[in-house]
Scaffold this motif. Structure first.
Motif, PDB file in Angstrom:
ATOM      1  N   LEU A   1      -2.976  -1.898   5.270  1.00 39.97           N
ATOM      2  CA  LEU A   1      -3.113  -1.245   3.972  1.00 39.97           C
ATOM      3  C   LEU A   1      -3.356   0.253   4.132  1.00 39.97           C
ATOM      4  O   LEU A   1      -2.716   1.079   3.465  1.00 39.97           O
ATOM      5  CB  LEU A   1      -4.259  -1.881   3.183  1.00 39.97           C
TER       6      LEU A   1
ATOM      7  N   ALA B   1       0.828  -1.206   0.000  1.00 37.71           N
ATOM      8  CA  ALA B   1       0.000   0.000   0.000  1.00 37.71           C
ATOM      9  C   ALA B   1       0.860   1.253   0.000  1.00 37.71           C
ATOM     10  O   ALA B   1       0.478   2.277  -0.592  1.00 37.71           O
ATOM     11  CB  ALA B   1      -0.928  -0.006   1.209  1.00 37.71           C
TER      12      ALA B   1
ATOM     13  N   LEU C   1       1.617   1.828  -3.485  1.00 36.80           N
ATOM     14  CA  LEU C   1       0.493   2.466  -4.165  1.00 36.80           C
ATOM     15  C   LEU C   1       0.497   3.971  -3.901  1.00 36.80           C
ATOM     16  O   LEU C   1       0.253   4.771  -4.811  1.00 36.80           O
ATOM     17  CB  LEU C   1      -0.832   1.858  -3.700  1.00 36.80           C
TER      18      LEU C   1
ATOM     19  N   TRP D   1      -6.907  -7.654  -0.870  1.00 45.17           N
ATOM     20  CA  TRP D   1      -5.846  -8.138   0.014  1.00 45.17           C
ATOM     21  C   TRP D   1      -6.353  -8.612   1.365  1.00 45.17           C
ATOM     22  O   TRP D   1      -5.655  -9.367   2.052  1.00 45.17           O
ATOM     23  CB  TRP D   1      -4.815  -7.023   0.242  1.00 45.17           C
TER      24      TRP D   1
ATOM     25  N   MET E   1      -7.773  -2.244  -3.615  1.00 44.30           N
ATOM     26  CA  MET E   1      -6.708  -3.010  -2.967  1.00 44.30           C
ATOM     27  C   MET E   1      -7.197  -3.618  -1.655  1.00 44.30           C
ATOM     28  O   MET E   1      -6.887  -4.776  -1.337  1.00 44.30           O
ATOM     29  CB  MET E   1      -5.515  -2.086  -2.733  1.00 44.30           C
TER      30      MET E   1
ATOM     31  N   LEU F   1      -4.875  -3.496  -8.397  1.00 41.08           N
ATOM     32  CA  LEU F   1      -3.667  -3.858  -7.658  1.00 41.08           C
ATOM     33  C   LEU F   1      -3.950  -4.988  -6.671  1.00 41.08           C
ATOM     34  O   LEU F   1      -3.893  -4.835  -5.459  1.00 41.08           O
ATOM     35  CB  LEU F   1      -3.065  -2.647  -6.963  1.00 41.08           C
TER      36      LEU F   1
END
Length: 319
Positions: free
Chosen positions: A249, A122, A125, A232, A228, A195
């Motif tokens: 995250l 993360a 990202l 995840w 995401m 992602l």
């Protein structure tokens, strides 16, 4: 990644002869994923990924994707560059499909990410969103909120072949989430939009690659984090929410982009929208994957279960 279009060894060797990459040693189709045809290609010099772009990726969008990769690579992000041929071209045609030869990145995709791995991913990202701040390219989200209902209607009552009642459950969910969608109320950016853990390469807790940018588009920036989060924080079947991973995250992303009050207020709606988007695309692929394709189909019901986590109202209505 997947294989829909077969490429013979002879055709691949001829294709590679137009590059300065050495001679073909081996090639293997990659079954994971559902979007394009992908081969792991070894030459006597190096390793590459050959991607043939199937119908969901328009040839006209490839310059956007490749320009984006060049831009973020120049900012130090670990993304896979396309390899130019001897005439300095990066977009080609092979077996009647647009195609690119892409540099292979080391690392593995984790199937059961730890909180530390999630935090690192993360954070990457967040770095990506920072890197695109001065990127001038734009692309509409072809799988965004406006696309959900048309895709749902194309699936139609065949959805109930996947699971009884899925058609009505998705109809209810689309109405419920679209009515709450924040639209232009939140900051927008170029986002990755896909992602998942299999699009992040890692060695231990270090991110070594961000790959598969073929859904990248301009949309709500926090939506990227919500996608995401849905991908995840659960087991593959959509059960077993891991709060440690989910919190990691958010923590990792906020080292670069602290969420605003409005983004926090709308986050569960964004995550619910992500669940609808992937339930729909998985359902479409489930119903339309060619019988001879080398591809691992993804279960759309896993995303309906995630949806019920983010929106208890829908869980009650569709239980």
């Amino acid at each position: 990644m997947a294989v829909y279009t077969q490429v013979s060894a002879e055709a691949l060797a001829d294709f590679l002869s137009g590059f300065n990459v050495g001679a073909l040693v081996s090639a293997k189709g990659i079954a994971e994923g559902v979007e394009n045809s992908n081969y792991l290609v070894d030459t006597d010099r190096d390793r590459f990924i050959l991607t043939l772009y199937e119908k969901r990726v328009a040839a006209g969008d490839l310059p956007f994707f490749l320009d984006l990769l060049d831009h973020v690579a120049a900012k130090g992000l670990p993304v896979p560059p396309a390899v130019p041929d001897l005439q300095d071209r990066v977009i080609h045609e092979l077996q009647g499909r647009p195609a690119c030869l892409i540099r292979f990145l080391t690392g593995v995709s984790v199937s059961h990410p730890s909180a530390a791995q999630a935090e690192a991913a993360a954070s990457a990202l967040g770095r990506l969103h920072g890197a695109v701040g001065d990127f001038t390219g734009e692309r509409p989200n072809t799988m965004g909120v406006e696309a959900w209902r048309p895709l749902f209607e194309r699936c139609g009552r065949a959805l109930d072949q996947i699971a009884p009642g899925l058609h009505d459950d998705l109809a209810e969910a689309i109405d419920h989430v679209v009515a709450r969608w924040p639209g232009d109320a939140l900051d927008r950016s170029v986002i990755h939009a896909d992602l998942f853990p299999d699009n992040v390469l890692m060695l231990g807790e270090a991110v070594t690659g961000l790959i598969d940018f073929y859904f990248a588009c301009t949309d709500i920036r926090a939506y990227d984090l919500a996608i995401m989060h849905t991908a995840w924080s659960f087991r593959g079947d959509g059960r077993g929410y891991d709060a440690g991973v989910g919190d990691a995250l958010l923590r990792g992303y906020e080292t670069h982009f602290p969420l605003s009050a409005a983004e926090r207020a709308h986050f569960t709606t964004l995550a619910s929208g992500a669940c609808i988007r992937f339930a729909l695309s998985r359902a479409w692929d489930w119903l339309n994957t060619p019988a001879d394709a080398l591809v691992t189909r993804k279960d759309p019901l896993a995303y309906m279960r995630r949806l019920h986590h983010y929106d208890p109202v829908l869980a009650t209505r569709t239980a």
